[in-house]
Design a protein around this motif. Structure first.
Motif, PDB file in Angstrom:
ATOM      1  N   LEU A  14       0.786  -1.214  -0.058  1.00 56.15           N
ATOM      2  CA  LEU A  14      -0.192   0.013   0.099  1.00 56.15           C
ATOM      3  C   LEU A  14       0.891   1.204   0.178  1.00 56.15           C
ATOM      4  O   LEU A  14       1.612   1.539   0.851  1.00 56.15           O
ATOM      5  CB  LEU A  14      -0.803   0.081   1.229  1.00 56.15           C
ATOM      6  N   GLY A  15       0.933   1.996  -1.141  1.00 48.69           N
ATOM      7  CA  GLY A  15       1.725   3.086  -1.335  1.00 48.69           C
ATOM      8  C   GLY A  15       1.582   3.846  -2.431  1.00 48.69           C
ATOM      9  O   GLY A  15       0.798   3.693  -3.289  1.00 48.69           O
ATOM     10  N   PRO A  16       2.542   4.972  -2.507  1.00 47.63           N
ATOM     11  CA  PRO A  16       2.295   5.795  -3.668  1.00 47.63           C
ATOM     12  C   PRO A  16       2.781   5.329  -4.833  1.00 47.63           C
ATOM     13  O   PRO A  16       3.681   4.433  -5.140  1.00 47.63           O
ATOM     14  CB  PRO A  16       3.309   7.084  -3.180  1.00 47.63           C
ATOM     15  N   GLN A  17       2.317   5.908  -5.889  1.00 40.49           N
ATOM     16  CA  GLN A  17       2.565   5.300  -7.329  1.00 40.49           C
ATOM     17  C   GLN A  17       3.578   6.376  -8.001  1.00 40.49           C
ATOM     18  O   GLN A  17       3.245   6.882  -9.042  1.00 40.49           O
ATOM     19  CB  GLN A  17       1.348   5.149  -8.267  1.00 40.49           C
ATOM     20  N   ASN A  18       4.793   6.521  -7.187  1.00 38.83           N
ATOM     21  CA  ASN A  18       5.784   7.443  -7.732  1.00 38.83           C
ATOM     22  C   ASN A  18       7.172   6.534  -7.924  1.00 38.83           C
ATOM     23  O   ASN A  18       6.964   5.272  -7.754  1.00 38.83           O
ATOM     24  CB  ASN A  18       6.088   8.554  -6.887  1.00 38.83           C
ATOM     25  N   ALA A  19       8.112   7.291  -8.338  1.00 39.38           N
ATOM     26  CA  ALA A  19       9.410   6.635  -8.489  1.00 39.38           C
ATOM     27  C   ALA A  19       9.759   5.575  -7.058  1.00 39.38           C
ATOM     28  O   ALA A  19      10.160   4.674  -7.341  1.00 39.38           O
ATOM     29  CB  ALA A  19      10.566   7.226  -8.808  1.00 39.38           C
ATOM     30  N   THR A  23      -2.259   8.234  -5.856  1.00 33.91           N
ATOM     31  CA  THR A  23      -1.563   9.370  -6.269  1.00 33.91           C
ATOM     32  C   THR A  23      -2.232  10.515  -5.603  1.00 33.91           C
ATOM     33  O   THR A  23      -3.527  10.955  -6.062  1.00 33.91           O
ATOM     34  CB  THR A  23      -1.483   9.227  -7.637  1.00 33.91           C
ATOM     35  N   GLY A  24      -1.807  11.199  -4.683  1.00 36.35           N
ATOM     36  CA  GLY A  24      -2.511  12.351  -4.065  1.00 36.35           C
ATOM     37  C   GLY A  24      -2.314  12.484  -2.663  1.00 36.35           C
ATOM     38  O   GLY A  24      -1.704  12.037  -1.820  1.00 36.35           O
ATOM     39  N   ARG A  30       2.713  12.058   6.170  1.00 33.94           N
ATOM     40  CA  ARG A  30       2.252  11.150   5.199  1.00 33.94           C
ATOM     41  C   ARG A  30       2.036   9.546   5.907  1.00 33.94           C
ATOM     42  O   ARG A  30       0.937   9.184   5.564  1.00 33.94           O
ATOM     43  CB  ARG A  30       2.832  10.933   3.735  1.00 33.94           C
ATOM     44  N   LEU A  31       2.968   9.038   6.367  1.00 37.66           N
ATOM     45  CA  LEU A  31       3.062   7.883   6.990  1.00 37.66           C
ATOM     46  C   LEU A  31       2.007   7.986   8.175  1.00 37.66           C
ATOM     47  O   LEU A  31       1.085   6.892   8.316  1.00 37.66           O
ATOM     48  CB  LEU A  31       4.311   7.406   7.570  1.00 37.66           C
TER      49      LEU A  31
END
Length: 443
Positions: free
Chosen positions: A214-219, A246-247, A299-300
């Motif tokens: 479960l996490g961001p869809q970034n690099a 994303t967001g 964010r965490l």
């Protein structure tokens, strides 16, 4: 402090008398440095510091280069070793400018604690752009640099690396982008892939074979996700579920719902009390037994409680993290209690932190230790029979630095000896220590 494996595994080559004694653990007592180190021989041209910076930067003009390279007047009769430090001192981002100053200070600390009188540091400003990095590397080569430390950003490493490779000058950069490494470019950084590999291997030994993401869809998030897939498979497990976002918090909430809604039943108070009295064991019935959350900071703290509301209870599912969890502000987040993550050896780190605070009156950033280790490594190899050659930099026995054991592979990618920690309100609890040596057959 950086202490190399001299006693356990003596490095080849005679040392100059000025460096004849190099302790076995590069974490010699940083606390011994009780005063601010002297100014370096050469200062970079740094823009006016931000108001939050307490100490002003003293500008000092660089000596004019001579035919044999940049040599300060008082060192004309010595055999000079020049180490260039490429950082984004004048970047548009105030965060990058502040980080550059902290990295510079850490490099200075290593220079005056570890180096002999013949090593000159030559700071160069990349401006935070690939073009600036290329120009800085070109200027460093013109000044006779024997080794380049930096840059910081992946795109800048690519640009500067082309110059260093063309001139056969090795580079120790700070990017986590593994594609920038190789052919004389070495990455001294904290790649998330290493942290994922360590925590997944440990978690698998505890009986977990079903993981979730479960996490961001970034690099960064995708690097963690791909590493999770690879490492789970290598440890006879698999990724049973994944959900990307994303967001902001709203996007996180939807992703948490997609991952776990309807697949877990809330624990009764009696069940929860019973689980608290027992050592955690992976559930055979759970659709996934561990979930990795590759976030940090605020964010965490927003993400973890969203899972509990689904409900994914950390008493049943083990929450996993990366080195971003190494943040004291996260210790009192109830949703993270008991979570596992991999990170650098804290005993080594604490010595560096103490020395930095004594010298500069402020705390180092998470990555400031990278500049310290790079400069200390430059000081250590200076004078050895292999100098800054690939054989010296790729010593399979490795080195001890401010973040513990590390070494470079032939591909330029770093390997680190990491510990496994558990989140606890009273501090990070080490549940498996970092290794003190590398397996010789690893490369």
């Amino acid at each position: 402090m950086l202490a190399f494996l001299n006693e356990l595994n003596p490095l080849r080559g005679a040392r100059k008398p000025v460096k004849a004694v190099v302790p076995a653990l590069l974490a010699l007592s940083l606390a011994a440095c009780a005063t601010t180190p002297p100014e370096p021989v050469i200062q970079p041209v740094i823009p006016e510091p931000e108001p939050v910076i307490e100490e002003p930067v003293i500008e000092e003009p660089e000596p004019e280069p001579v035919d044999t390279g940049l040599i300060p007047p008082h060192m004309q009769d010595q055999e000079i070793v020049r180490v260039a430090l490429l950082l984004p001192f004048s970047a548009e981002s105030s965060g990058l400018r502040g980080e550059s100053l902290r990295l510079l200070r850490a490099a200075e600390l290593a220079l005056f604690e570890r180096a002999g009188s013949n090593l000159v540091m030559i700071p160069k400003d990349t401006g935070g752009t690939p073009e600036g990095a290329q120009s800085a590397a070109t200027a460093a080569i013109a000044d006779g640099a024997d080794l380049i430390i930096g840059p910081l950003l992946g795109s800048s490493v690519n640009a500067a690396g082309a110059i260093s490779r063309a001139n056969d000058v090795p580079m120790i950069a700070f990017s986590t982008d593994l594609s920038t490494a190789g052919d004389g470019v070495y990455l001294l950084s904290f790649p998330p892939q290493l942290e994922v590999a360590r925590v997944v291997e440990y978690t698998s030994r505890q009986g977990v074979d079903r993981f979730a993401y479960l996490g961001p869809q970034n690099a960064y998030g995708m690097a963690v996700y791909n590493a999770l897939q690879n490492e789970a498979e290598m440890n006879t497990g698999y990724v049973a579920a994944e959900s990307f976002y994303t967001g902001d918090v709203e996007a996180m909430s939807r992703a948490a719902s997609r991952l776990a809604e309807g697949v877990f039943e809330p624990l009764t108070p009696e069940e929860a009390d019973a689980l608290r009295q027992e050592e955690w064991m992976p559930s055979e019935d759970a659709p996934f037994q561990a979930v990795i959350l590759p976030e940090g900071g605020v964010r965490l703290r927003a993400l973890a409680p969203l899972l509990i509301s689904q409900p994914v209870d950390p008493l049943v599912v083990r929450f996993l993290g990366t080195g971003l969890w190494m943040d004291e502000r996260l210790q009192r987040e109830p949703a993270l209690a008991g979570g596992w993550f991999a990170g650098p050896d804290q005993s080594s780190r604490s010595r560096f932190k103490t020395s930095y605070e004594v010298a500069y009156g402020s705390e180092p950033s998470r990555i400031a230790s990278l500049a310290y280790d790079a400069m200390a490594l430059a000081a250590h190899l200076d004078g050895g029979e292999d100098g800054y050659s690939a054989a010296a930099l790729e010593n399979p026995e490795g080195f001890f630095g401010a973040d513990g054991l590390f070494r470079f592979g032939p591909d330029g990618v770093i390997e680190r000896g990491l510990a496994v920690y558990q989140m606890h309100p009273r501090g990070f609890r080490e549940i498996e220590p970092a290794p003190q040596s590398f397996e010789p057959e690893a490369f």
